[in-house]
Motif scaffolding. Sequence first.
Motif, PDB file in Angstrom:
ATOM      1  N   THR A  18       6.527  29.271 -53.475  1.00  0.00           N
ATOM      2  CA  THR A  18       7.561  28.245 -53.587  1.00  0.00           C
ATOM      3  C   THR A  18       8.109  28.174 -55.008  1.00  0.00           C
ATOM      4  O   THR A  18       7.442  28.591 -55.969  1.00  0.00           O
ATOM      5  CB  THR A  18       7.004  26.860 -53.208  1.00  0.00           C
ATOM      6  N   ILE A  19       9.307  27.636 -55.137  1.00  0.00           N
ATOM      7  CA  ILE A  19       9.906  27.439 -56.459  1.00  0.00           C
ATOM      8  C   ILE A  19       9.109  26.408 -57.252  1.00  0.00           C
ATOM      9  O   ILE A  19       8.995  26.505 -58.476  1.00  0.00           O
ATOM     10  CB  ILE A  19      11.386  27.022 -56.313  1.00  0.00           C
ATOM     11  N   ASN A  20       8.531  25.437 -56.540  1.00  0.00           N
ATOM     12  CA  ASN A  20       7.725  24.422 -57.241  1.00  0.00           C
ATOM     13  C   ASN A  20       6.537  25.045 -57.973  1.00  0.00           C
ATOM     14  O   ASN A  20       6.121  24.558 -59.028  1.00  0.00           O
ATOM     15  CB  ASN A  20       7.235  23.363 -56.240  1.00  0.00           C
ATOM     16  N   GLU A  21       5.988  26.121 -57.422  1.00  0.00           N
ATOM     17  CA  GLU A  21       4.898  26.822 -58.113  1.00  0.00           C
ATOM     18  C   GLU A  21       5.401  27.428 -59.423  1.00  0.00           C
ATOM     19  O   GLU A  21       4.695  27.438 -60.430  1.00  0.00           O
ATOM     20  CB  GLU A  21       4.329  27.928 -57.225  1.00  0.00           C
ATOM     21  N   VAL A  22       6.641  27.939 -59.401  1.00  0.00           N
ATOM     22  CA  VAL A  22       7.219  28.527 -60.615  1.00  0.00           C
ATOM     23  C   VAL A  22       7.511  27.430 -61.634  1.00  0.00           C
ATOM     24  O   VAL A  22       7.299  27.604 -62.835  1.00  0.00           O
ATOM     25  CB  VAL A  22       8.503  29.321 -60.281  1.00  0.00           C
ATOM     26  N   VAL A  23       8.015  26.292 -61.156  1.00  0.00           N
ATOM     27  CA  VAL A  23       8.267  25.142 -62.038  1.00  0.00           C
ATOM     28  C   VAL A  23       6.973  24.752 -62.753  1.00  0.00           C
ATOM     29  O   VAL A  23       6.950  24.533 -63.971  1.00  0.00           O
ATOM     30  CB  VAL A  23       8.823  23.943 -61.233  1.00  0.00           C
ATOM     31  N   ALA A  24       5.877  24.680 -61.986  1.00  0.00           N
ATOM     32  CA  ALA A  24       4.578  24.295 -62.560  1.00  0.00           C
ATOM     33  C   ALA A  24       4.091  25.348 -63.556  1.00  0.00           C
ATOM     34  O   ALA A  24       3.514  25.003 -64.595  1.00  0.00           O
ATOM     35  CB  ALA A  24       3.556  24.107 -61.444  1.00  0.00           C
ATOM     36  N   TYR A  25       4.326  26.628 -63.259  1.00  0.00           N
ATOM     37  CA  TYR A  25       3.911  27.709 -64.166  1.00  0.00           C
ATOM     38  C   TYR A  25       4.640  27.604 -65.504  1.00  0.00           C
ATOM     39  O   TYR A  25       4.020  27.709 -66.570  1.00  0.00           O
ATOM     40  CB  TYR A  25       4.194  29.068 -63.522  1.00  0.00           C
ATOM     41  N   ILE A  26       5.957  27.371 -65.453  1.00  0.00           N
ATOM     42  CA  ILE A  26       6.749  27.248 -66.688  1.00  0.00           C
ATOM     43  C   ILE A  26       6.267  26.048 -67.509  1.00  0.00           C
ATOM     44  O   ILE A  26       6.152  26.119 -68.734  1.00  0.00           O
ATOM     45  CB  ILE A  26       8.251  27.114 -66.352  1.00  0.00           C
ATOM     46  N   LYS A  27       5.991  24.967 -66.806  1.00  0.00           N
ATOM     47  CA  LYS A  27       5.510  23.752 -67.491  1.00  0.00           C
ATOM     48  C   LYS A  27       4.172  24.013 -68.179  1.00  0.00           C
ATOM     49  O   LYS A  27       3.966  23.654 -69.354  1.00  0.00           O
ATOM     50  CB  LYS A  27       5.359  22.624 -66.467  1.00  0.00           C
ATOM     51  N   LYS A  28       3.246  24.680 -67.473  1.00  0.00           N
ATOM     52  CA  LYS A  28       1.906  24.919 -68.017  1.00  0.00           C
ATOM     53  C   LYS A  28       1.926  25.989 -69.105  1.00  0.00           C
ATOM     54  O   LYS A  28       1.278  25.828 -70.144  1.00  0.00           O
ATOM     55  CB  LYS A  28       0.976  25.347 -66.880  1.00  0.00           C
ATOM     56  N   GLN A  29       2.681  27.067 -68.880  1.00  0.00           N
ATOM     57  CA  GLN A  29       2.643  28.210 -69.779  1.00  0.00           C
ATOM     58  C   GLN A  29       3.466  27.994 -71.045  1.00  0.00           C
ATOM     59  O   GLN A  29       3.066  28.401 -72.131  1.00  0.00           O
ATOM     60  CB  GLN A  29       3.138  29.461 -69.040  1.00  0.00           C
ATOM     61  N   PHE A  30       4.645  27.349 -70.880  1.00  0.00           N
ATOM     62  CA  PHE A  30       5.573  27.240 -72.015  1.00  0.00           C
ATOM     63  C   PHE A  30       5.825  25.795 -72.436  1.00  0.00           C
ATOM     64  O   PHE A  30       6.599  25.559 -73.369  1.00  0.00           O
ATOM     65  CB  PHE A  30       6.909  27.891 -71.663  1.00  0.00           C
TER      66      PHE A  30
END
Length: 344
Positions: free
Chosen positions: A104-116
């Motif tokens: 899901t796109i929400n998983e990508v949103v969470a990844y960007i938030k956590k990683q960057f």
Amino acid sequence: MNDYQFTPAAIEELIMLRNKCHESRLKDRFLALILIATMPLAPILEISKIIGKSTKTIERWLEIYFTKGVESLKQYNYKPKKSKLNFYQKNQLYIYVSFYNPRTINEVVAYIKKQFTIDYSYDGVRTILKKMKLKVIRSKTVPGKTPSVDVQENFIKQYYVLKNEPNSVTLFGDGMHLLHQNLPFYCWGVPLFPPILETNTSRKRLNILGAYNPKDCSFLHITSEDNCNAERVIEFLELILKTYSSIPKINLIVDNARYFHASIVREWLENNKQIKMVYLPAYAPNLNLIERFWKYSKNQLVRGKYYETYKEFRVKAFQFLNNIKDHEESLKKLMVEKFQIVRA
């Protein structure tokens, strides 16, 4: 009342430019200035209502026209918003999506938030993914215990040896369960209005044992509601033997289903040397040509096809299976002897 002064020549030029213009957004700019020039008593608010633009936008057009000239009015000075992610972060995001395949796109949103430690909206992330040429893709399946490439290639070589044997025929055999059910399908259409399919509540199915001959696109089968077992395999083999009785050697390529290895089947084969059972490597359906035929059969019979009664479904299935020659042109293109090598 507005305080903008236009000469007759300027008005004429604006009218000419608007008439020659094919870009709707530029036409709006020229029309706004023409209305202001020809309706000096009308306030800009009224002009904005006619054009459908804000007073601020129209005043900006006027400022551009009077300070920079009509040529500047033709230009767009839109500057896209600068991405919050830098070049290296985008590369890292691309690698993450490519290797981890988030669902899901929400998983990508969470990844960007956590990683960057960068906040992005759902739509913002979707835009970024599209710009990276990333799309929602359908996963593919392969057997969990795929044989080695060497094993697969050796079997393909073995097949061509069998195929070229004189006075012989080589068939691809397998069993298939055809459920009385309408299966969904891919198609072009309006995303908001996908096709709605009627479905059946029936759990009835036809159990088919079939053999496909790639040389002449012919097909043999025994089909009924009975389960596939050793007794039915013998009935199937007898049908093949009767059909190809004039050919000294019949090679039948099958998978490793238990009913093909049953003791009574082995005993029958001992007494009927004309037929030789050739077993595929374990977990290698990609090497069985008939798998493509089963997929084609489902597309013809149950994918996007609704049969209100099981009787109607059964009739259609037998009509198709007994008249494969009607599909010869399609099968010649589909059933080419090019085998996919699955790499684990």
